[in-house]
Scaffold this motif. Structure first.
Motif, PDB file in Angstrom:
ATOM      1  N   TYR A  97      72.596  15.071  20.497  1.00 20.46           N
ATOM      2  CA  TYR A  97      73.491  14.901  21.636  1.00 20.46           C
ATOM      3  C   TYR A  97      72.692  14.249  22.761  1.00 20.46           C
ATOM      4  N   LEU A  98      73.290  13.299  23.400  1.00 20.81           N
ATOM      5  CA  LEU A  98      72.616  12.514  24.443  1.00 20.81           C
ATOM      6  C   LEU A  98      73.353  12.647  25.764  1.00 20.81           C
ATOM      7  N   TRP A  99      72.614  12.851  26.843  1.00 20.94           N
ATOM      8  CA  TRP A  99      73.213  12.859  28.178  1.00 20.94           C
ATOM      9  C   TRP A  99      72.142  12.505  29.205  1.00 20.94           C
ATOM     10  N   LYS A 100      72.577  12.257  30.406  1.00 17.61           N
ATOM     11  CA  LYS A 100      71.663  11.863  31.485  1.00 17.61           C
ATOM     12  C   LYS A 100      71.880  12.755  32.692  1.00 17.61           C
ATOM     13  N   ASP A 101      70.782  13.173  33.303  1.00 15.35           N
ATOM     14  CA  ASP A 101      70.883  13.879  34.580  1.00 15.35           C
ATOM     15  C   ASP A 101      70.272  12.988  35.657  1.00 15.35           C
ATOM     16  N   ARG A 102      69.955  13.547  36.798  1.00 17.38           N
ATOM     17  CA  ARG A 102      69.480  12.712  37.902  1.00 17.38           C
ATOM     18  C   ARG A 102      68.143  12.030  37.619  1.00 17.38           C
ATOM     19  N   LYS A 103      67.291  12.658  36.846  1.00 16.07           N
ATOM     20  CA  LYS A 103      65.951  12.122  36.631  1.00 16.07           C
ATOM     21  C   LYS A 103      65.657  11.705  35.188  1.00 16.07           C
ATOM     22  N   ASN A 104      66.344  12.321  34.237  1.00 13.65           N
ATOM     23  CA  ASN A 104      65.956  12.130  32.844  1.00 13.65           C
ATOM     24  C   ASN A 104      67.111  11.760  31.926  1.00 13.65           C
ATOM     25  N   VAL A 105      66.716  11.147  30.811  1.00 11.44           N
ATOM     26  CA  VAL A 105      67.608  10.990  29.665  1.00 11.44           C
ATOM     27  C   VAL A 105      67.241  12.114  28.708  1.00 11.44           C
ATOM     28  N   ALA A 156      84.346  16.493  19.167  1.00 14.50           N
ATOM     29  CA  ALA A 156      83.278  16.407  20.172  1.00 14.50           C
ATOM     30  C   ALA A 156      83.801  16.833  21.522  1.00 14.50           C
ATOM     31  N   LYS A 157      85.029  16.451  21.831  1.00  9.74           N
ATOM     32  CA  LYS A 157      85.632  16.867  23.101  1.00  9.74           C
ATOM     33  C   LYS A 157      85.773  18.388  23.126  1.00  9.74           C
ATOM     34  N   LYS A 158      86.136  18.903  21.989  1.00  6.87           N
ATOM     35  CA  LYS A 158      86.344  20.336  21.904  1.00  6.87           C
ATOM     36  C   LYS A 158      85.045  21.096  22.161  1.00  6.87           C
ATOM     37  N   THR A 159      83.942  20.593  21.581  1.00  9.22           N
ATOM     38  CA  THR A 159      82.675  21.303  21.713  1.00  9.22           C
ATOM     39  C   THR A 159      81.846  20.818  22.889  1.00  9.22           C
ATOM     40  N   TYR A 183      71.065  24.693  27.024  1.00 15.50           N
ATOM     41  CA  TYR A 183      70.315  23.514  27.447  1.00 15.50           C
ATOM     42  C   TYR A 183      71.044  22.678  28.494  1.00 15.50           C
ATOM     43  N   LYS A 184      72.130  23.237  29.016  1.00 12.45           N
ATOM     44  CA  LYS A 184      72.874  22.608  30.110  1.00 12.45           C
ATOM     45  C   LYS A 184      73.286  21.165  29.771  1.00 12.45           C
ATOM     46  N   VAL A 185      73.836  21.029  28.583  1.00 10.85           N
ATOM     47  CA  VAL A 185      74.315  19.716  28.138  1.00 10.85           C
ATOM     48  C   VAL A 185      75.548  19.346  28.950  1.00 10.85           C
ATOM     49  N   LYS A 186      75.532  18.176  29.540  1.00 13.12           N
ATOM     50  CA  LYS A 186      76.644  17.765  30.395  1.00 13.12           C
ATOM     51  C   LYS A 186      77.897  17.477  29.572  1.00 13.12           C
ATOM     52  N   LYS A 187      79.021  17.634  30.223  1.00 17.93           N
ATOM     53  CA  LYS A 187      80.293  17.386  29.555  1.00 17.93           C
ATOM     54  C   LYS A 187      80.412  15.930  29.106  1.00 17.93           C
ATOM     55  N   GLU A 188      79.749  15.023  29.841  1.00 14.18           N
ATOM     56  CA  GLU A 188      79.831  13.594  29.543  1.00 14.18           C
ATOM     57  C   GLU A 188      78.786  13.173  28.501  1.00 14.18           C
ATOM     58  N   SER A 205      75.377   4.013  16.664  1.00 14.35           N
ATOM     59  CA  SER A 205      75.232   4.889  17.836  1.00 14.35           C
ATOM     60  C   SER A 205      75.016   4.099  19.118  1.00 14.35           C
ATOM     61  N   ALA A 206      74.772   2.794  18.986  1.00 19.46           N
ATOM     62  CA  ALA A 206      74.326   1.996  20.131  1.00 19.46           C
ATOM     63  C   ALA A 206      75.354   1.957  21.260  1.00 19.46           C
ATOM     64  N   ARG A 207      76.626   1.959  20.914  1.00 17.84           N
ATOM     65  CA  ARG A 207      77.650   1.918  21.965  1.00 17.84           C
ATOM     66  C   ARG A 207      77.545   3.135  22.871  1.00 17.84           C
ATOM     67  N   ASN A 208      77.358   4.290  22.275  1.00 17.63           N
ATOM     68  CA  ASN A 208      77.203   5.513  23.056  1.00 17.63           C
ATOM     69  C   ASN A 208      75.914   5.488  23.866  1.00 17.63           C
ATOM     70  N   LEU A 209      74.877   4.892  23.302  1.00 14.85           N
ATOM     71  CA  LEU A 209      73.605   4.775  24.010  1.00 14.85           C
ATOM     72  C   LEU A 209      73.757   3.941  25.275  1.00 14.85           C
ATOM     73  N   PHE A 210      74.417   2.779  25.161  1.00 14.61           N
ATOM     74  CA  PHE A 210      74.642   1.919  26.323  1.00 14.61           C
ATOM     75  C   PHE A 210      75.578   2.575  27.338  1.00 14.61           C
ATOM     76  N   ASP A 211      76.481   3.381  26.842  1.00 20.97           N
ATOM     77  CA  ASP A 211      77.438   4.030  27.742  1.00 20.97           C
ATOM     78  C   ASP A 211      76.747   5.036  28.661  1.00 20.97           C
TER      79      ASP A 211
END
Length: 365
Positions: A178-186, A99-102, A153-158, A270-276
């Motif tokens: 893949y899940l990420w958050k930007d300033r306004k959206n999940v 995952a880090k690699k991609t 889709y501009k998926v964030k590194k985090e 998956s919940a740990r990643n969701l809370f993170d």
């Protein structure tokens, strides 16, 4: 005295106004009473007498017991909020090396049409798949295609990986994402037969819910993961955990799911990643959290216990949370009975051991 202080500091505006008025009038009565005696002043004596009389009128017009109770409950709420603020953020123990690699790389070679749902303040693209038949479309995803997707889709590194078990509104069925958050959206990038994006406005997300003991059929689920490929290898750790048992009088196989507004159900793995990614409160609605028989302190420990049993937090993290909760409550200016009742409930329902309860009972003394 402690309860009065709680009412003055944490009570409702009505309680505070009554108590502070009484306190001010009492101070005026005492001050002018002393001056009247010291200076032999009749007018000052009248002021003192009137202040004391008005104080008595206010005292008779309200229920003193209700004000004290209001202060006690408000103090408990204040304590809980403080504990929540001090709680450590959930941090994942591990991130898959691949995952880090991609994480910086990824694709889409398919067209997408934008759709929207204004009433939910949610936007989505394309339509979801939802079929239970065996699918092998995941085989088309490889390092190169995933890299292009993430770039497009501009998926964030985090970003984090999650498994969406089900969503009726978005027509998602057992899909890696893949899940990420930007300033306004999940944001969710769904790896369906045709990849698509789901965006949910952050101001719509007030908490992460919980669906306990959802009936499952393991032999018929996650058919797309039957064939080995890159995605099945990377996301296999996020498949649901199945448990046999009896729930509401029915014997069967069950799984626990975590719910993100409006109805996106995520596997417990998956919940740990969701809370993170989404730092909001864990919201549980059941017989315990809706009962007045349990204190707010107990409910905090109860929810932490759920997270621990589901593997969302580690054993050490659970111990630290319980330690933080009990230490804080022990030092709070609350009655010993409230504290001892909490320890008794925690021990009785096996959220802590009897030895642990004994140790923290001594700490209060």
């Amino acid at each position: 005295m402690r309860k009065l202080v709680n009412s003055l500091l944490y009570g409702s505006s009505k309680t505070k106004s009554y108590l502070w008025s009484m306190l001010v009038l009492l101070c005026i009565a005492v001050a002018f009473g002393i001056l009247a005696i010291g200076m032999a002043s009749f007018p000052m004596g009248i002021v003192s007498f009137l202040s004391l009389g008005l104080d008595g009128v206010i005292y008779q017009s309200v229920s003193f017991n209700d004000m004290v109770k209001d202060g006690e409950e408000a103090a408990q709420r204040h304590t809980i909020e403080t504990i929540k603020k001090k709680s450590k953020k959930l941090q994942p123990d591990h991130l898959n090396a691949l995952a880090k690699k991609t994480g910086d790389e990824l694709i889409d070679e398919l067209g997408i049409n934008a759709l929207s749902s204004n009433d939910l303040n949610v936007t989505t693209t394309d339509k979801g798949a939802g079929s239970e038949k065996k699918q092998i479309y995941l085989e088309k995803y490889n390092d190169k295609s995933i890299k292009k997707l993430m770039v497009k889709y501009k998926v964030k590194k985090e970003h984090r990986k999650v498994m969406i078990d089900f969503s009726e509104i978005f027509r998602v069925h057992q899909c890696p994402a893949y899940l990420w958050k930007d300033r306004k959206n999940v944001n969710f990038l769904l790896l369906e037969e045709k990849p698509r994006i789901i965006k949910i406005s952050m101001d719509r997300i007030k908490g992460i819910g919980y669906a306990k003991m959802v009936e499952a059929k393991p032999t018929n689920e996650y058919q797309s993961f039957m064939e080995p490929c890159l995605i099945t290898k990377v996301f296999s750790e996020f498949l649901p955990i199945y448990k046999e048992g009896t729930y509401l009088g029915k014997r069967g196989v069950y799984k626990n799911l975590y719910i993100l507004t409006p109805d996106i159900r995520i596997t417990s793995t998956s919940a740990r990643n969701l809370f993170d990614v989404i730092e909001v409160e864990f919201s549980v609605s059941d017989d315990v959290t809706n009962s007045k028989s349990y204190s707010e302190y107990y409910k905090v420990a109860y929810k932490d216990n759920i997270l621990w049993k589901d593997g969302v937090i580690t054993t050490n993290e659970y111990k630290e949370r319980i330690k933080s909760l009990l230490t804080y409550v022990a030092k709070e200016k609350l009655s010993k009975q409230v504290y001892y009742d909490l320890l008794e409930q925690l021990s009785e329902h096996k959220l802590i051991t009897k030895d642990y309860a004994s140790y923290y009972r001594t700490l209060k003394k």
